[in-house]
Design an enzyme around this catalytic site. Structure first.
Site, PDB file in Angstrom:
ATOM      1  N   ASP A  35     -11.022  23.506  33.693  1.00 57.66           N
ATOM      2  CA  ASP A  35     -12.143  24.174  34.358  1.00 57.66           C
ATOM      3  C   ASP A  35     -11.852  24.571  35.803  1.00 57.66           C
ATOM      4  OD1 ASP A  35     -14.675  25.260  33.890  1.00 57.66           O
ATOM      5  OD2 ASP A  35     -15.684  23.618  34.942  1.00 57.66           O
ATOM      6  N   GLY A  89     -14.106   5.174  29.521  1.00 54.68           N
ATOM      7  CA  GLY A  89     -14.343   6.611  29.553  1.00 54.68           C
ATOM      8  C   GLY A  89     -13.833   7.350  28.330  1.00 54.68           C
ATOM      9  N   VAL A 124     -13.266  17.060  26.489  1.00 51.88           N
ATOM     10  CA  VAL A 124     -12.269  18.094  26.785  1.00 51.88           C
ATOM     11  C   VAL A 124     -10.867  17.556  26.524  1.00 51.88           C
ATOM     12  CG1 VAL A 124     -11.260  19.549  28.577  1.00 51.88           C
ATOM     13  CG2 VAL A 124     -13.742  19.290  28.438  1.00 51.88           C
ATOM     14  N   PRO A 149      -9.294   5.076  31.910  1.00 47.49           N
ATOM     15  CA  PRO A 149      -9.953   3.782  31.691  1.00 47.49           C
ATOM     16  C   PRO A 149     -10.636   3.763  30.325  1.00 47.49           C
ATOM     17  CG  PRO A 149     -10.428   4.626  33.884  1.00 47.49           C
ATOM     18  CD  PRO A 149      -9.757   5.740  33.137  1.00 47.49           C
TER      19      PRO A 149
END
Length: 253
Positions: A117, A57, A34, A54
């Protein structure tokens, strides 16, 4: 009772704007799929982007943007000081509590934010966008059905005329040239009215075919407020044999 002369108010929508964020500082919190989409959106708008996430990720696309120096990168989790000097915040992390905390901090600092979201925690939404050069068409469902927005956008795009972006580019170039010919603010109404005439007279194909010489020739008709058709314009340049010598007109126009 509603007055039929005026449009009825339909609440529940959003104010859809073309937000100019060129050289504005945008903070993206998160580095997943996203976030990759959000980063591309704001880079396309020429924003200065900082990504905080990080390294473990990072999505491959986000890692690529970092490697190429397209964004600034901070290898850690979000800290409140990351909001210093920021004009917009986009979060895309799988931590609702952390997202809400960022949202609250943005509200305190009056920074526009989008929390992925979580529609109630968004100052604005990302719609589904069709892009063709300078042309951008956005479809928004106001956070209710992003997938449906994508379907509607594709259907609209499939029905647009070909080379539309090229035509718009040419119109923009003509407008820039016109401002040099008639730069004064008092010329504003006439410039606008003349460009409306040009846009109504010329087809999309005409604009796509127009070159710099055509534009310079056309600008010569701004003073007398005339708009000859493209074939007439080129006839006066000797490209066609139809010109009959009269000012602004040619046989068959």
């Amino acid at each position: 009772m509603a007055d039929p002369k005026y449009p009825e108010v339909q609440g529940g929508g959003s104010l859809i704007l073309a937000w100019q964020i060129r050289n504005k500082r945008v903070l993206v919190v998160g580095g997943g799929e996203v976030a990759a989409g959000r980063i591309l959106n704001v880079l396309n708008a020429d924003a200065k982007v900082t990504v905080v996430s990080p390294r473990e990720g990072l999505n491959p696309e986000v890692a690529y943007r970092i490697e190429k120096g397209q964004v600034d990168y901070v290898d850690r989790k979000f800290e409140p000081s990351d909001l210093d000097g920021v004009d917009m915040v986009l979060t895309a992390v799988d931590d609702p509590e952390a997202s809400t905390q960022i949202w609250k901090l943005c509200k305190e600092k009056r920074i526009a934010a989008n929390i992925a979201d979580v529609p109630p925690e968004c100052d604005f939404y990302f719609g589904s966008v069709h892009r063709d050069g300078p042309l951008q068409i956005m479809v928004s469902t106001n956070g209710k059905g992003p997938r449906l927005a994508n379907i509607v956008r594709r259907q609209i795009a499939a029905n647009l005329p070909p080379r539309l972006g090229d035509a718009i580019t040419k119109v923009g170039k003509l407008r820039q040239k016109l401002r040099k010919v008639a730069p004064g603010p008092e010329e504003g109404p006439k410039r606008m009215a003349w460009m409306i005439k040009v846009s109504d007279t010329y087809s999309l194909d005409d604009f796509c075919e127009m070159d710099d010489e055509d534009m310079e020739a056309l600008l010569g008709f701004y003073g007398p407020d005339e708009v000859p058709r493209l074939e007439c314009l080129r006839a006066m340049r000797g490209e066609l044999a139809a010109f009959d010598g009269s000012f602004g007109f040619c046989v068959g126009c």
